[in-house]
Write a protein that holds these residues in place. Structure first.
Motif, PDB file in Angstrom:
ATOM      1  N   GLY A  26       0.825  -1.196   0.000  1.00  7.74           N
ATOM      2  CA  GLY A  26       0.000   0.000   0.000  1.00  7.74           C
ATOM      3  C   GLY A  26       0.860   1.248   0.000  1.00  7.74           C
ATOM      4  N   PRO A  27       0.247   2.419  -0.059  1.00  7.02           N
ATOM      5  CA  PRO A  27       0.997   3.668  -0.118  1.00  7.02           C
ATOM      6  C   PRO A  27       1.646   4.057   1.207  1.00  7.02           C
ATOM      7  CG  PRO A  27      -1.347   4.124   0.004  1.00  7.02           C
ATOM      8  CD  PRO A  27      -1.210   2.641  -0.144  1.00  7.02           C
ATOM      9  N   ASP A  28       1.193   3.453   2.304  1.00  6.36           N
ATOM     10  CA  ASP A  28       1.666   3.789   3.639  1.00  6.36           C
ATOM     11  C   ASP A  28       2.184   2.520   4.315  1.00  6.36           C
ATOM     12  OD1 ASP A  28       1.903   4.386   6.388  1.00  6.36           O
ATOM     13  OD2 ASP A  28       0.300   5.872   6.297  1.00  6.36           O
ATOM     14  N   PRO A  29       3.386   2.576   4.913  1.00 11.73           N
ATOM     15  CA  PRO A  29       3.900   1.371   5.597  1.00 11.73           C
ATOM     16  C   PRO A  29       2.982   0.858   6.696  1.00 11.73           C
ATOM     17  CG  PRO A  29       5.630   3.024   5.341  1.00 11.73           C
ATOM     18  CD  PRO A  29       4.342   3.694   4.952  1.00 11.73           C
ATOM     19  N   ASP A  30       2.161   1.761   7.251  1.00 10.88           N
ATOM     20  CA  ASP A  30       1.236   1.360   8.306  1.00 10.88           C
ATOM     21  C   ASP A  30      -0.138   0.952   7.778  1.00 10.88           C
ATOM     22  OD1 ASP A  30       3.147   1.889  10.259  1.00 10.88           O
ATOM     23  OD2 ASP A  30       2.527   3.983  10.457  1.00 10.88           O
ATOM     24  N   ALA A  31      -0.282   0.885   6.453  1.00 11.61           N
ATOM     25  CA  ALA A  31      -1.578   0.525   5.869  1.00 11.61           C
ATOM     26  C   ALA A  31      -1.960  -0.899   6.264  1.00 11.61           C
ATOM     27  CB  ALA A  31      -1.522   0.639   4.349  1.00 11.61           C
ATOM     28  N   THR A  69      -2.998  -4.689   5.894  1.00 14.07           N
ATOM     29  CA  THR A  69      -2.696  -5.707   4.878  1.00 14.07           C
ATOM     30  C   THR A  69      -3.841  -6.705   4.818  1.00 14.07           C
ATOM     31  OG1 THR A  69      -0.304  -5.514   5.199  1.00 14.07           O
ATOM     32  CG2 THR A  69      -1.111  -7.521   4.143  1.00 14.07           C
ATOM     33  N   VAL A  70      -4.292  -6.971   3.615  1.00 12.29           N
ATOM     34  CA  VAL A  70      -5.357  -7.946   3.385  1.00 12.29           C
ATOM     35  C   VAL A  70      -4.770  -9.137   2.642  1.00 12.29           C
ATOM     36  CG1 VAL A  70      -7.590  -8.389   2.308  1.00 12.29           C
ATOM     37  CG2 VAL A  70      -7.100  -6.132   3.271  1.00 12.29           C
ATOM     38  N   ILE A  71      -4.965 -10.320   3.183  1.00 12.44           N
ATOM     39  CA  ILE A  71      -4.556 -11.558   2.519  1.00 12.44           C
ATOM     40  C   ILE A  71      -5.804 -12.168   1.889  1.00 12.44           C
ATOM     41  CG2 ILE A  71      -3.488 -13.827   2.799  1.00 12.44           C
ATOM     42  CD1 ILE A  71      -2.210 -12.741   5.395  1.00 12.44           C
ATOM     43  N   LEU A  72      -5.766 -12.391   0.568  1.00 12.55           N
ATOM     44  CA  LEU A  72      -6.901 -12.942  -0.163  1.00 12.55           C
ATOM     45  C   LEU A  72      -6.621 -14.394  -0.533  1.00 12.55           C
ATOM     46  CD1 LEU A  72      -7.656  -9.916  -2.519  1.00 12.55           C
ATOM     47  CD2 LEU A  72      -8.869 -10.559  -0.429  1.00 12.55           C
ATOM     48  N   VAL A  73      -7.592 -15.257  -0.278  1.00 19.36           N
ATOM     49  CA  VAL A  73      -7.440 -16.689  -0.533  1.00 19.36           C
ATOM     50  C   VAL A  73      -8.544 -17.146  -1.477  1.00 19.36           C
ATOM     51  CG1 VAL A  73      -7.189 -18.977   0.507  1.00 19.36           C
ATOM     52  CG2 VAL A  73      -6.513 -16.929   1.810  1.00 19.36           C
ATOM     53  N   HIS A  74      -8.160 -17.689  -2.628  1.00 17.83           N
ATOM     54  CA  HIS A  74      -9.131 -18.067  -3.653  1.00 17.83           C
ATOM     55  C   HIS A  74      -9.794 -19.410  -3.362  1.00 17.83           C
ATOM     56  CE1 HIS A  74      -6.732 -21.229  -5.639  1.00 17.83           C
ATOM     57  NE2 HIS A  74      -5.677 -20.456  -5.442  1.00 17.83           N
ATOM     58  N   LEU A 125      -4.825  -0.049   0.479  1.00 16.05           N
ATOM     59  CA  LEU A 125      -4.475  -1.212   1.287  1.00 16.05           C
ATOM     60  C   LEU A 125      -3.284  -1.968   0.694  1.00 16.05           C
ATOM     61  CD1 LEU A 125      -8.066  -2.647   1.904  1.00 16.05           C
ATOM     62  CD2 LEU A 125      -6.734  -1.164   3.421  1.00 16.05           C
ATOM     63  N   SER A 126      -2.525  -2.619   1.549  1.00 18.79           N
ATOM     64  CA  SER A 126      -1.539  -3.600   1.093  1.00 18.79           C
ATOM     65  C   SER A 126      -2.270  -4.918   0.857  1.00 18.79           C
ATOM     66  CB  SER A 126      -0.437  -3.794   2.142  1.00 18.79           C
ATOM     67  OG  SER A 126       0.302  -2.606   2.326  1.00 18.79           O
ATOM     68  N   ILE A 127      -1.951  -5.569  -0.242  1.00 13.61           N
ATOM     69  CA  ILE A 127      -2.658  -6.802  -0.618  1.00 13.61           C
ATOM     70  C   ILE A 127      -1.656  -7.922  -0.838  1.00 13.61           C
ATOM     71  CG2 ILE A 127      -4.208  -7.910  -2.252  1.00 13.61           C
ATOM     72  CD1 ILE A 127      -5.637  -5.690  -0.864  1.00 13.61           C
ATOM     73  N   VAL A 128      -1.963  -9.076  -0.284  1.00 16.42           N
ATOM     74  CA  VAL A 128      -1.227 -10.307  -0.576  1.00 16.42           C
ATOM     75  C   VAL A 128      -2.243 -11.339  -1.049  1.00 16.42           C
ATOM     76  CG1 VAL A 128       0.120 -12.219   0.391  1.00 16.42           C
ATOM     77  CG2 VAL A 128       0.616  -9.867   1.094  1.00 16.42           C
ATOM     78  N   ALA A 129      -2.004 -11.905  -2.222  1.00 14.05           N
ATOM     79  CA  ALA A 129      -2.847 -12.995  -2.729  1.00 14.05           C
ATOM     80  C   ALA A 129      -1.915 -14.064  -3.277  1.00 14.05           C
ATOM     81  CB  ALA A 129      -3.794 -12.489  -3.812  1.00 14.05           C
ATOM     82  N   GLY A 157       2.156 -15.297   9.104  1.00 16.13           N
ATOM     83  CA  GLY A 157       3.326 -15.075   9.946  1.00 16.13           C
ATOM     84  C   GLY A 157       4.362 -14.216   9.248  1.00 16.13           C
ATOM     85  N   THR A 158       4.567 -14.464   7.953  1.00 18.57           N
ATOM     86  CA  THR A 158       5.494 -13.650   7.167  1.00 18.57           C
ATOM     87  C   THR A 158       5.012 -12.214   7.071  1.00 18.57           C
ATOM     88  OG1 THR A 158       6.217 -15.553   5.854  1.00 18.57           O
ATOM     89  CG2 THR A 158       6.527 -13.385   4.869  1.00 18.57           C
ATOM     90  N   VAL A 159       3.713 -12.034   6.821  1.00 19.12           N
ATOM     91  CA  VAL A 159       3.156 -10.689   6.710  1.00 19.12           C
ATOM     92  C   VAL A 159       3.264  -9.957   8.039  1.00 19.12           C
ATOM     93  CG1 VAL A 159       1.035  -9.379   6.299  1.00 19.12           C
ATOM     94  CG2 VAL A 159       1.636 -11.302   4.803  1.00 19.12           C
ATOM     95  N   ARG A 160       2.952 -10.619   9.142  1.00 15.95           N
ATOM     96  CA  ARG A 160       3.028 -10.005  10.464  1.00 15.95           C
ATOM     97  C   ARG A 160       4.449  -9.516  10.769  1.00 15.95           C
ATOM     98  NH1 ARG A 160      -1.083  -7.797  13.257  1.00 15.95           N
ATOM     99  NH2 ARG A 160      -2.854  -9.179  13.444  1.00 15.95           N
ATOM    100  N   ALA A 161       5.446 -10.283  10.329  1.00 16.86           N
ATOM    101  CA  ALA A 161       6.826  -9.944  10.641  1.00 16.86           C
ATOM    102  C   ALA A 161       7.281  -8.660   9.961  1.00 16.86           C
ATOM    103  CB  ALA A 161       7.742 -11.100  10.234  1.00 16.86           C
ATOM    104  N   ARG A 162       6.616  -8.288   8.874  1.00 16.89           N
ATOM    105  CA  ARG A 162       7.051  -7.111   8.134  1.00 16.89           C
ATOM    106  C   ARG A 162       6.061  -5.948   8.206  1.00 16.89           C
ATOM    107  NH1 ARG A 162       5.137  -8.460   2.590  1.00 16.89           N
ATOM    108  NH2 ARG A 162       3.030  -7.617   2.534  1.00 16.89           N
ATOM    109  N   SER A 163       4.842  -6.187   8.731  1.00 18.48           N
ATOM    110  CA  SER A 163       3.788  -5.180   8.675  1.00 18.48           C
ATOM    111  C   SER A 163       3.582  -4.521  10.030  1.00 18.48           C
ATOM    112  CB  SER A 163       2.477  -5.815   8.216  1.00 18.48           C
ATOM    113  OG  SER A 163       1.430  -4.876   8.229  1.00 18.48           O
ATOM    114  N   ALA A 164       3.475  -3.178  10.011  1.00 14.53           N
ATOM    115  CA  ALA A 164       3.191  -2.443  11.243  1.00 14.53           C
ATOM    116  C   ALA A 164       1.692  -2.232  11.446  1.00 14.53           C
ATOM    117  CB  ALA A 164       3.899  -1.086  11.219  1.00 14.53           C
TER     118      ALA A 164
END
Length: 306
Positions: A55-60, A62-67, A86-90, A119-126
């Protein structure tokens, strides 16, 4: 808490220039912002194909999308365009599309993968981290939130199949659930049958030869999904302690999906039922504005004190 929201959105806008999702990557890689790049050291499950759009902000948030079944992360492309804040991980679930090389697993394996991804996302996301799954992807999200509730600020699931709750397809004029149709011996044939059943025969015919081959190649993963749904109850959704949103399509969506989501929204502690008027099961494809609105509701629930 339980309630039902209705989504009425504007006409679907065309994609604006520069709003495509970023190039996907595997494992450790470089992730691109729209106007430049930044190196992000991240390790996802081996062989899992991941799309990561910061996302545009480091503190945005994060949404993880699962198909869902016989689908892929790419199907969320139109939804991603509508969530620039938003930051997005799919990712392609193990056995599907770009993750075929990672092998085929059942529901438990997909839940374990999502636990590793979050767990990976948590480690890098504020910022807050939430997850939303479509169809069987919703079962993956709920299962992961039950396994690691502190990893998620909130979760969402759109028409997740939970046949153990008693909500299954019925034959016309009958109250009892329809018997399971035997799975085809050829996984590719099962993929074709599933596609035709869930979408239409004409849509299958419109696919290119390569498109049909791609769906057939996802057959083994699909068979594993369907087998998981026919097995023992994998979890107790009533134990969910994370704020949740359960989405459903409008009156033209499958009745068993609507009854299931209505029950979940009423009975799961802290749940909200969310209806997308006019949508059917593939709402992320047909109604991306409304699906994005549901995602924002999930994010809001994760930021609202209990």
């Amino acid at each position: 808490m339980s309630s039902t929201s209705h989504a009425f959105g504007p006409n679907e806008p065309a994609a604006a220039p520069g709003e495509d999702i970023v190039p996907p990557y595997r494992g450790r890689s470089r992730s691109w912002f729209r106007n430049g790049s930044v190196a992000l050291l991240m390790t996802y499950p081996a062989g899992i194909f991941v799309i990561d759009r910061p996302g545009p902000d480091p503190d945005a948030p994060t949404v993880i999308l699962v198909h869902g079944s016989l689908d892929r992360a790419e199907s969320f492309r139109r939804v991603l365009r509508r969530l620039p804040e938003l930051s997005i991980v799919a990712y392609d679930r193990r056995g599907y599309q770009g993750s075929r090389g990672a092998g085929v697993v059942g529901l438990g394996g997909h839940i374990a993968d999502l636990v590793e991804v979050v767990g990976t996302v948590r480690a890098r996301s504020a910022g807050p981290v939430v997850a939303l799954g479509h169809s069987l992807g919703g079962d993956v999200v709920i299962g992961a939130a039950l396994a690691e509730p502190r990893a998620f600020d909130s979760v969402g699931a759109f028409e997740p199949p939970m046949p153990w709750l008693g909500f299954r397809r019925t034959d016309p004029g009958k109250d009892r659930p329809r018997e399971w149709t035997p799975l085809a011996e050829d996984p590719g044939e099962e993929a074709e049958r599933f596609f035709i059943r869930m979408i239409s025969a004409s849509a299958w015919d419109r696919l290119s030869d390569d498109g049909r081959a791609e769906r057939r190649a996802d057959g083994p993963a699909l068979v594993a999904d369907l087998t998981s749904m026919r097995g023992p109850q994998p979890f107790d959704v009533m134990e969910l302690s994370v704020p949740s949103v359960f989405g459903m399509g409008g009156p033209t969506s499958q009745e068993h999906h609507r009854r299931s989501v209505a029950w979940l929204g009423t009975n799961v502690p802290g749940a909200i039922a969310y209806e997308i008027e006019g949508a059917q099961h593939g709402a992320h494809l047909s109604h991306p504005d409304h699906f994005a609105a549901m995602i924002r509701l999930v994010v809001d629930r994760g930021q609202t004190p209990a």
